[in-house]
Write a protein that holds these residues in place. Structure first.
Motif, PDB file in Angstrom:
ATOM      1  N   ASP A  41       0.840  -1.186   0.000  1.00  0.00           N
ATOM      2  CA  ASP A  41       0.000   0.000   0.000  1.00  0.00           C
ATOM      3  C   ASP A  41       0.882   1.247   0.000  1.00  0.00           C
ATOM      4  OD1 ASP A  41       0.948   0.326   2.590  1.00  0.00           O
ATOM      5  OD2 ASP A  41      -0.926  -0.280   3.555  1.00  0.00           O
ATOM      6  N   ALA A  42       0.257   2.409   0.134  1.00  0.00           N
ATOM      7  CA  ALA A  42       1.004   3.659   0.064  1.00  0.00           C
ATOM      8  C   ALA A  42       2.051   3.780   1.159  1.00  0.00           C
ATOM      9  CB  ALA A  42       0.026   4.840   0.139  1.00  0.00           C
ATOM     10  N   ALA A  43       1.830   3.078   2.293  1.00  0.00           N
ATOM     11  CA  ALA A  43       2.790   3.121   3.393  1.00  0.00           C
ATOM     12  C   ALA A  43       3.864   2.057   3.270  1.00  0.00           C
ATOM     13  CB  ALA A  43       2.050   2.972   4.722  1.00  0.00           C
ATOM     14  N   GLY A  44       3.839   1.304   2.185  1.00  0.00           N
ATOM     15  CA  GLY A  44       4.829   0.259   2.011  1.00  0.00           C
ATOM     16  C   GLY A  44       4.531  -0.986   2.814  1.00  0.00           C
ATOM     17  N   ARG A  45       3.234  -1.223   3.072  1.00  0.00           N
ATOM     18  CA  ARG A  45       2.845  -2.371   3.889  1.00  0.00           C
ATOM     19  C   ARG A  45       1.999  -3.354   3.080  1.00  0.00           C
ATOM     20  NH1 ARG A  45       1.311  -0.112   9.975  1.00  0.00           N
ATOM     21  NH2 ARG A  45       3.403   0.743  10.443  1.00  0.00           N
ATOM     22  N   ALA A  46       2.074  -4.622   3.501  1.00  0.00           N
ATOM     23  CA  ALA A  46       1.234  -5.675   2.932  1.00  0.00           C
ATOM     24  C   ALA A  46       0.789  -6.589   4.058  1.00  0.00           C
ATOM     25  CB  ALA A  46       1.987  -6.462   1.868  1.00  0.00           C
ATOM     26  N   THR A  47      -0.391  -7.206   3.902  1.00  0.00           N
ATOM     27  CA  THR A  47      -0.976  -8.020   4.973  1.00  0.00           C
ATOM     28  C   THR A  47      -1.428  -9.357   4.424  1.00  0.00           C
ATOM     29  OG1 THR A  47      -1.718  -6.066   6.190  1.00  0.00           O
ATOM     30  CG2 THR A  47      -2.824  -8.142   6.694  1.00  0.00           C
ATOM     31  N   GLN A  48      -1.219 -10.395   5.234  1.00  0.00           N
ATOM     32  CA  GLN A  48      -1.760 -11.718   4.918  1.00  0.00           C
ATOM     33  C   GLN A  48      -2.477 -12.263   6.147  1.00  0.00           C
ATOM     34  OE1 GLN A  48       0.650 -15.496   4.348  1.00  0.00           O
ATOM     35  NE2 GLN A  48      -0.072 -15.176   2.256  1.00  0.00           N
ATOM     36  N   ARG A  49      -3.641 -12.862   5.946  1.00  0.00           N
ATOM     37  CA  ARG A  49      -4.413 -13.447   7.050  1.00  0.00           C
ATOM     38  C   ARG A  49      -3.967 -14.892   7.247  1.00  0.00           C
ATOM     39  NH1 ARG A  49     -10.462 -11.765   7.928  1.00  0.00           N
ATOM     40  NH2 ARG A  49      -9.207  -9.969   8.591  1.00  0.00           N
ATOM     41  N   VAL A  50      -3.659 -15.234   8.509  1.00  0.00           N
ATOM     42  CA  VAL A  50      -3.160 -16.564   8.851  1.00  0.00           C
ATOM     43  C   VAL A  50      -4.120 -17.211   9.842  1.00  0.00           C
ATOM     44  CG1 VAL A  50      -1.276 -17.856   9.932  1.00  0.00           C
ATOM     45  CG2 VAL A  50      -0.764 -15.876   8.487  1.00  0.00           C
ATOM     46  N   THR A  51      -4.546 -18.419   9.574  1.00  0.00           N
ATOM     47  CA  THR A  51      -5.349 -19.190  10.524  1.00  0.00           C
ATOM     48  C   THR A  51      -4.401 -19.934  11.451  1.00  0.00           C
ATOM     49  OG1 THR A  51      -7.122 -19.463   8.912  1.00  0.00           O
ATOM     50  CG2 THR A  51      -7.103 -20.983  10.783  1.00  0.00           C
ATOM     51  N   VAL A  52      -4.554 -19.696  12.745  1.00  0.00           N
ATOM     52  CA  VAL A  52      -3.553 -20.180  13.688  1.00  0.00           C
ATOM     53  C   VAL A  52      -4.020 -21.433  14.418  1.00  0.00           C
ATOM     54  CG1 VAL A  52      -2.609 -17.872  14.027  1.00  0.00           C
ATOM     55  CG2 VAL A  52      -4.368 -18.718  15.595  1.00  0.00           C
ATOM     56  N   GLY A  53      -3.060 -22.250  14.751  1.00  0.00           N
ATOM     57  CA  GLY A  53      -3.233 -23.349  15.684  1.00  0.00           C
ATOM     58  C   GLY A  53      -2.265 -23.140  16.821  1.00  0.00           C
ATOM     59  N   PHE A  54      -2.095 -24.133  17.662  1.00  0.00           N
ATOM     60  CA  PHE A  54      -1.186 -24.016  18.792  1.00  0.00           C
ATOM     61  C   PHE A  54       0.253 -24.135  18.304  1.00  0.00           C
ATOM     62  CE2 PHE A  54       1.050 -26.343  22.333  1.00  0.00           C
ATOM     63  CZ  PHE A  54       1.210 -25.227  23.135  1.00  0.00           C
ATOM     64  N   GLY A  55       1.076 -23.131  18.611  1.00  0.00           N
ATOM     65  CA  GLY A  55       2.487 -23.233  18.278  1.00  0.00           C
ATOM     66  C   GLY A  55       3.007 -22.086  17.456  1.00  0.00           C
ATOM     67  N   MET A  56       4.085 -22.372  16.696  1.00  0.00           N
ATOM     68  CA  MET A  56       4.779 -21.363  15.906  1.00  0.00           C
ATOM     69  C   MET A  56       4.076 -21.131  14.563  1.00  0.00           C
ATOM     70  SD  MET A  56       7.390 -20.429  17.711  1.00  0.00           S
ATOM     71  CE  MET A  56       8.384 -21.048  19.097  1.00  0.00           C
ATOM     72  N   HIS A  57       4.080 -19.865  14.134  1.00  0.00           N
ATOM     73  CA  HIS A  57       3.562 -19.501  12.821  1.00  0.00           C
ATOM     74  C   HIS A  57       4.557 -18.548  12.173  1.00  0.00           C
ATOM     75  CE1 HIS A  57      -0.381 -21.375  13.376  1.00  0.00           C
ATOM     76  NE2 HIS A  57      -0.207 -21.051  14.644  1.00  0.00           N
ATOM     77  N   THR A  58       4.875 -18.820  10.924  1.00  0.00           N
ATOM     78  CA  THR A  58       5.881 -18.035  10.219  1.00  0.00           C
ATOM     79  C   THR A  58       5.363 -17.637   8.850  1.00  0.00           C
ATOM     80  OG1 THR A  58       7.709 -19.130  11.369  1.00  0.00           O
ATOM     81  CG2 THR A  58       8.229 -18.055   9.290  1.00  0.00           C
ATOM     82  N   VAL A  59       5.580 -16.378   8.504  1.00  0.00           N
ATOM     83  CA  VAL A  59       5.278 -15.874   7.167  1.00  0.00           C
ATOM     84  C   VAL A  59       6.601 -15.582   6.474  1.00  0.00           C
ATOM     85  CG1 VAL A  59       4.262 -13.976   5.855  1.00  0.00           C
ATOM     86  CG2 VAL A  59       3.023 -14.957   7.788  1.00  0.00           C
ATOM     87  N   ASP A  60       6.798 -16.206   5.313  1.00  0.00           N
ATOM     88  CA  ASP A  60       7.987 -15.945   4.495  1.00  0.00           C
ATOM     89  C   ASP A  60       7.715 -14.734   3.613  1.00  0.00           C
ATOM     90  OD1 ASP A  60       9.922 -18.362   4.846  1.00  0.00           O
ATOM     91  OD2 ASP A  60       7.935 -19.257   4.655  1.00  0.00           O
ATOM     92  N   VAL A  61       8.590 -13.751   3.668  1.00  0.00           N
ATOM     93  CA  VAL A  61       8.446 -12.532   2.877  1.00  0.00           C
ATOM     94  C   VAL A  61       9.535 -12.533   1.802  1.00  0.00           C
ATOM     95  CG1 VAL A  61       8.283 -10.022   2.928  1.00  0.00           C
ATOM     96  CG2 VAL A  61       7.642 -11.362   4.956  1.00  0.00           C
ATOM     97  N   GLY A  62       9.134 -12.715   0.563  1.00  0.00           N
ATOM     98  CA  GLY A  62      10.082 -12.711  -0.546  1.00  0.00           C
ATOM     99  C   GLY A  62      10.085 -11.367  -1.252  1.00  0.00           C
ATOM    100  N   VAL A  63      11.274 -10.807  -1.489  1.00  0.00           N
ATOM    101  CA  VAL A  63      11.396  -9.489  -2.108  1.00  0.00           C
ATOM    102  C   VAL A  63      12.342  -9.582  -3.298  1.00  0.00           C
ATOM    103  CG1 VAL A  63      12.145  -7.100  -1.804  1.00  0.00           C
ATOM    104  CG2 VAL A  63      10.997  -8.299   0.078  1.00  0.00           C
ATOM    105  N   VAL A  64      11.911  -9.012  -4.414  1.00  0.00           N
ATOM    106  CA  VAL A  64      12.777  -8.805  -5.575  1.00  0.00           C
ATOM    107  C   VAL A  64      12.788  -7.309  -5.856  1.00  0.00           C
ATOM    108  CG1 VAL A  64      13.198  -9.314  -8.010  1.00  0.00           C
ATOM    109  CG2 VAL A  64      12.199 -11.070  -6.524  1.00  0.00           C
ATOM    110  N   THR A  65      13.981  -6.708  -5.869  1.00  0.00           N
ATOM    111  CA  THR A  65      14.085  -5.272  -6.104  1.00  0.00           C
ATOM    112  C   THR A  65      14.121  -4.981  -7.597  1.00  0.00           C
ATOM    113  OG1 THR A  65      16.495  -5.274  -6.078  1.00  0.00           O
ATOM    114  CG2 THR A  65      15.382  -5.024  -3.954  1.00  0.00           C
ATOM    115  N   ARG A  66      13.991  -3.717  -7.929  1.00  0.00           N
ATOM    116  CA  ARG A  66      13.990  -3.317  -9.326  1.00  0.00           C
ATOM    117  C   ARG A  66      15.360  -3.501  -9.982  1.00  0.00           C
ATOM    118  NH1 ARG A  66       9.208  -1.363 -10.539  1.00  0.00           N
ATOM    119  NH2 ARG A  66       7.906  -0.427  -8.926  1.00  0.00           N
TER     120      ARG A  66
END
Length: 678
Positions: free
Chosen positions: A132-157
């Motif tokens: 978005d305009a602030a340089g943010r992105a969001t993903q909704r995660v359905t959680v269970g008990f324990g660790m949760h990790t979101v992988d963020v992949g970036v390719v620059t110009r």
């Protein structure tokens, strides 16, 4: 800027501007494109081929003719040196956060990049995402008990690739640090552990044997002694013939029989009984033996022998007013009297008769009632002390990354119950490093707990069965982390893994690994352990940072984040200090900085798998103490009538599971076996 007259000048349609340089991705940025076009216009109009503006300011971006050499394949010229990596920040939840969320709840994970104009593409867990305009992105995660990790992949110009990860720990609830966890361990005594039926207490193998030992010590004699009122009593008893007992004094007592005592389950309570009791009392008495005042007064001394056929009490495993477990006397009726025979020294049978009647008909309010209550209280004290006294767990040490971690384990009885023909003891557990942790404590909401009930019955059929909630495993893991067990400088040759590690989308073999020469690990979160319906144990580590240096991918020093989940199985025949077999990694997340060449990225991920395996194995085995199933301590002394009384049991006698066998039963561990003296 796009309406500037400079940029609408026909010169800009000159074929020079069709040079491939202008198709370079750099010019996709409007600001950079406009700057280049303005510079070209200046060069054409003013002939400034050295790139220096007429106003003497800093050089401009240059002209199309000095944009750099073309690539060997005739394609567009190289974009030039990198303008720096794009940094990713985990906004919410923050990296290493603890989040209280019901299992199945949705949690929005928001990330932010520091230079959105440099980003050509961004993915969250492999799915394309839009900033978005602030340089943010969001993903909704359905959680269970324990660790949760979101992988963020970036390719620059400018073509640089990097991967960052954001890890958080989700749990239905968190138990406060430093507080015992009630009923985390449940010990269930079956019918034969309550009463083994062998009528032999030489070796204590049941609660019945405890009571028999106490009876053999002369409990009935002791309770009679403390039940007899001191000094001269003035009952002023008158029998049916008008004869009186004016006063009576008990001078001695002796008991025979009654040492065969049994205990059984009855209607959700315990019933304790003793039979064939003979009580002999020494007495002094005064009164009137003929019913005529002043004519038949007597002052005499002698003995009274009381024969009873039944002495019994009903006990309940219950809680006191504070909620503490207690064995409570539900009923303690006076014993059933078969006969009362008095023999006074004066030889007057009328004196004998009036005293016999006094000691027979006043059963409900005299010494008999007091004696029954004292006896029942003593049995309740014996059982209550035993059942509420778990054997102490000696201070221990577990293995950390670079040093042993001392732990203290405290057990206390938290509840009693008696469903059916069993007796159940709930134990509270507290596992922590001495003093609660190191000098710098990570922020923690407490010990993570799943939605599963901490308490619950097991499934094994055995004399004694103890179930251990997975909450106990997480208490231990939290204490291990608190004590610094997941932080340290590790010699790379101490990172020992099997020849093959099965991880998501890869199988790691030794030839895939380039080991660093130095390694430091820190973890912002405790490990989480989850017992699963298939009998496996998931060991989750997350928010781990590895700082590595060495040859190949580690040149110049590299910092990566790591999250992994190992799947472990319990070998058959395991005891209370099991060694889990970590068989594979079901999840693996490794951040890879842009500085790591593309050719080395697989090696970095492979080494991340090695670290994930090693950490899972450490938490499941070396970092966990033996399960706190210690048995109960039989008391060697109890209080009867305000005075200490030996139970006939040696000090330090511990009763528990002989040769326990450990299995996984749903979301808890279960140890079962025979109940005996350990």
């Amino acid at each position: 800027m796009l309406t500037n007259p400079v940029l609408t000048n026909p010169v800009l349609t000159n074929p020079v501007l069709t040079n491939p340089v202008l198709t370079n991705p750099v010019l996709a940025n409007p600001v950079l494109r406009n700057a280049v076009l303005a510079t070209l216009w200046g060069a054409l109009v003013f002939g400034c081929d050295d790139g220096a503006p007429a106003d003497g300011g800093p050089p401009d971006a240059g002209s199309a003719t000095d944009a750099g050499p073309e690539t060997p394949d005739g394609g567009p010229p190289d974009a030039g040196p990198s303008i720096g990596p794009v940094e990713v920040r985990c906004v919410t939840p923050t990296h290493g956060a603890m989040v209280e969320a019901a299992e199945g709840a949705a949690v929005d994970v928001t990330v932010e990049v520091d230079a959105p104009d440099r980003v050509a593409s961004l993915t969250l867990n492999g799915a394309p995402a839009t900033l978005d305009a602030a340089g943010r992105a969001t993903q909704r995660v359905t959680v269970g008990f324990g660790m949760h990790t979101v992988d963020v992949g970036v390719v620059t110009r400018d073509g640089e690739e990097s991967t960052q990860i954001c890890t958080f720990l989700a749990a239905t609830r968190f138990h406060p640090e430093g507080d015992p966890l009630p009923d985390a361990i449940e010990t269930r005594l079956g019918p034969t552990a309550i009463a083994d039926g062998d009528m032999d207490a030489t070796v204590i193998e049941s609660l019945d044997d405890l009571v028999r030992r106490l009876g053999a010590q002369g409990l009935i004699d002791q309770t009679v002694t403390v039940s007899l009122p001191a000094g001269v009593q003035m009952p002023m008893f008158v029998d049916s013939m008008g004869n009186r007992v004016d006063s009576i004094e008990y001078t001695s007592s002796a008991v025979t029989g009654g040492d065969i005592t049994s205990i059984v389950s009855a209607s959700g309570n315990l019933r304790v009984a003793a039979n064939d009791i003979t009580i002999t009392l020494g007495v002094n008495a005064t009164g009137d033996w003929c019913g005529v005042p002043g004519k038949c007064d007597f002052v005499d001394s002698g003995t009274v022998t009381i024969t009873a056929t039944s002495l019994d009490a009903t006990l309940a495993l219950d809680a006191d007013g504070t909620g503490a477990p207690v064995v409570r006397v539900v009923a303690a009726p006076p014993y059933t009297i078969t006969s009362v025979v008095a023999s006074f020294s004066g030889g007057n049978s009328a004196v004998d008769a009036v005293v016999e009647e006094y000691l027979s008909v006043t059963t409900g309010v005299s010494i008999h009632r007091t004696f029954s209550v004292e006896w029942a209280d003593a049995i309740a004290a014996l059982l209550g002390d035993a059942l509420s006294s778990p054997a102490p767990y000696a201070p221990t040490t577990v293995t950390g990354l670079d040093a042993d971690v001392p732990l203290t384990v405290t057990l206390s009885a938290s509840s009693f119950a008696q469903p059916g023909d069993t007796a159940v003891i709930g134990l509270a557990t507290l596992i922590e490093p001495p003093g609660g942790g190191g000098p710098t404590l990570p922020v923690s909401l407490g010990v993570p707990l799943s939605a599963a009930s901490v308490t619950g019955a097991g499934t094994a059929s055995a004399e004694i069965r103890t179930t251990i909630s997975e909450a106990v495993l997480n208490q231990a893991a939290h204490a291990h982390w608190r004590g610094g067990g997941l932080t340290g400088i590790v010699a790379p040759d101490m990172i020992v893994a099997p020849d093959m590690i099965v991880a998501p989308d890869m199988i790691v073999a030794p030839d895939m690994i380039v080991a660093p020469t130095s390694l430091r690990l820190t973890s912002a979160l405790p490990a989480v352990l989850d017992l699963r319906p298939d009998g496996s144990l998931a060991v989750m580590v997350g928010a781990v940072t590895a700082e590595l240096s060495g040859p190949g991918p580690w040149a110049g020093g590299v910092s990566v984040r790591l999250a992994a989940s190992g799947i472990a199985s319990l070998p058959a025949g395991s005891g209370l200090d099991p060694t889990w077999d970590v068989e594979s990694l079901s999840a693996l997340h490794v951040s890879i900085p842009a500085s790591v060449p593309a050719a080395d990225r697989a090696s970095v991920r492979a080494y991340g798998a090695v670290l994930g395996y090693v950490l899972a194995e450490l938490v499941a085995n070396g970092g966990s103490p033996a399960l706190p199933v210690t048995g109960i301590v039989a008391p060697d002394m109890i209080v009867v009538g305000g005075a200490g009384f030996p139970t006939g049991i040696a000090a330090g006698t511990i009763l528990g599971i002989a040769s326990p066998t450990l299995t996984v039963a749903g979301d808890r561990l279960e140890a079962a076996g025979d109940f005996t003296t350990l």
